[in-house]
Design an enzyme around this catalytic site. Structure first.
Site, PDB file in Angstrom:
ATOM      1  N   CYS A  31       0.862  -1.188   0.000  1.00  0.00           N
ATOM      2  CA  CYS A  31       0.000   0.000   0.000  1.00  0.00           C
ATOM      3  C   CYS A  31       0.899   1.238   0.000  1.00  0.00           C
ATOM      4  CB  CYS A  31      -0.974  -0.015   1.181  1.00  0.00           C
ATOM      5  SG  CYS A  31      -0.205   0.037   2.802  1.00  0.00           S
ATOM      6  N   ASN A  34       2.312   1.619   4.169  1.00  0.00           N
ATOM      7  CA  ASN A  34       2.681   0.394   4.904  1.00  0.00           C
ATOM      8  C   ASN A  34       2.497   0.549   6.414  1.00  0.00           C
ATOM      9  OD1 ASN A  34       5.680  -1.594   5.502  1.00  0.00           O
ATOM     10  ND2 ASN A  34       3.650  -2.355   5.059  1.00  0.00           N
ATOM     11  N   CYS A  36      -1.142   1.070   7.430  1.00  0.00           N
ATOM     12  CA  CYS A  36      -2.580   0.790   7.640  1.00  0.00           C
ATOM     13  C   CYS A  36      -2.996  -0.512   6.957  1.00  0.00           C
ATOM     14  CB  CYS A  36      -3.451   1.929   7.127  1.00  0.00           C
ATOM     15  SG  CYS A  36      -3.114   3.527   7.902  1.00  0.00           S
ATOM     16  N   ARG A  37      -3.202  -0.451   5.632  1.00  0.00           N
ATOM     17  CA  ARG A  37      -3.822  -1.583   4.938  1.00  0.00           C
ATOM     18  C   ARG A  37      -2.905  -2.783   4.761  1.00  0.00           C
ATOM     19  NH1 ARG A  37      -5.353   2.065  -0.022  1.00  0.00           N
ATOM     20  NH2 ARG A  37      -3.373   2.922   0.709  1.00  0.00           N
ATOM     21  N   SER A  38      -1.690  -2.572   4.219  1.00  0.00           N
ATOM     22  CA  SER A  38      -0.857  -3.750   3.920  1.00  0.00           C
ATOM     23  C   SER A  38      -0.376  -4.485   5.171  1.00  0.00           C
ATOM     24  CB  SER A  38       0.306  -3.403   2.979  1.00  0.00           C
ATOM     25  OG  SER A  38       1.187  -2.476   3.548  1.00  0.00           O
ATOM     26  N   ASP A 148      -8.309   4.125   1.417  1.00  0.00           N
ATOM     27  CA  ASP A 148      -7.264   4.354   2.412  1.00  0.00           C
ATOM     28  C   ASP A 148      -7.831   4.862   3.744  1.00  0.00           C
ATOM     29  OD1 ASP A 148      -4.966   4.962   3.746  1.00  0.00           O
ATOM     30  OD2 ASP A 148      -3.939   5.702   1.953  1.00  0.00           O
TER      31      ASP A 148
HETATM   32  P1  4NP Z   1      -1.647   2.984   4.049  1.00  0.00           P
HETATM   33  O1  4NP Z   1      -2.172   4.431   4.551  1.00  0.00           O
HETATM   34  O2  4NP Z   1      -1.164   3.190   2.635  1.00  0.00           O
HETATM   35  O3  4NP Z   1      -2.862   2.090   4.084  1.00  0.00           O
HETATM   36  O4  4NP Z   1      -0.571   2.577   5.010  1.00  0.00           O
HETATM   37  C1  4NP Z   1      -1.385   5.597   4.463  1.00  0.00           C
HETATM   38  C2  4NP Z   1      -0.447   5.883   5.442  1.00  0.00           C
HETATM   39  C3  4NP Z   1       0.315   7.035   5.367  1.00  0.00           C
HETATM   40  C4  4NP Z   1       0.139   7.902   4.300  1.00  0.00           C
HETATM   41  C5  4NP Z   1      -0.797   7.620   3.334  1.00  0.00           C
HETATM   42  C6  4NP Z   1      -1.556   6.463   3.420  1.00  0.00           C
HETATM   43  N1  4NP Z   1       0.912   9.106   4.212  1.00  0.00           N
HETATM   44  O5  4NP Z   1       0.715   9.872   3.281  1.00  0.00           O
HETATM   45  O6  4NP Z   1       1.816   9.295   5.048  1.00  0.00           O
END
Ligand code: 4NP
Length: 180
Positions: A31, A34, A36-38, A148
């Site tokens: 994702c 890295n 939240c989702r993955s 997200d």
């Molecule tokens: P993830 O969520 O891709 O599901 O881990 C996010 C975590 C951080 C950010 C974006 C999405 N960020 O922009 O820092």
């Protein structure tokens, strides 16, 4: 004499470990951050393989398409959702994908269309067939992104969508593993 037997045993053990690693199905969840989702997908998939007694046949990891969250543990919202489902995320810290991750993986499973587009830019042609969108495996959900939760705070929705798709991925991988 004893020394030779010990060396022979070490060689056999090393070879067995190497063979086991070679035959493992290597799954990489990806994702943007890295955190939240993955990592949730990684933890859920590890739990599923453990509960089925097939964890030894799988190498499961997760990485980011960005370096935004490098070194950070899962988001507090993701931690709370994983705690609710007894999912283990100990020792997980965000890191960006590497060329070695790509060549090592059998399945690269992305969470949304934007992750997919980002990876298409960097994955060599020979590895493109490894690349998937997580929800594509759910009948009627082809092209659907796992939204997200970093923006929506709907970590429950992330869990729900992963809970729909991951068992189908494991079923597919097990079919292929058993045929191979
Ligand atoms: P993830 O969520 O891709 O599901 O881990 C996010 C975590 C951080 C950010 C974006 C999405 N960020 O922009 O820092």
């Amino acid at each position: 004499m004893l020394k030779n037997s010990v060396i022979a045993m070490i060689v056999i053990l090393e070879f067995s470990t190497w063979r086991l690693n070679m035959t493992k199905t290597k799954v990489l969840f990806v994702c943007l951050g890295n955190i939240c989702r993955s990592p949730m997908a990684e933890s859920m998939f590890k739990k599923m393989t453990s509960e089925k007694g097939i964890a030894d046949y799988y190498q499961i990891n997760s990485v980011a398409t960005s370096s935004e969250e490098l070194g950070n543990p899962p988001h507090p919202g993701a931690q709370a959702e994983m705690d609710r489902h007894q999912l283990n995320y100990n020792g997980h810290y965000s890191r960006p994908i590497t060329a070695a991750d790509i060549s090592n993986a059998d399945y690269i499973i992305t969470m949304d269309e934007s992750n997919l587009a980002d990876l298409k830019q960097i994955i060599p042609n020979r590895d493109l067939s490894k690349l998937h969108l997580c929800m594509d495996i759910v009948p009627g959900q082809k092209g659907t992104s796992i939204v997200d939760p970093w923006y929506t705070h709907r970590f429950d929705k992330t869990y729900q969508m992963l809970n729909q798709s991951l068992p189908l991925w494991l079923k597919k991988m097990e079919k292929i593993r058993k045929e191979g």
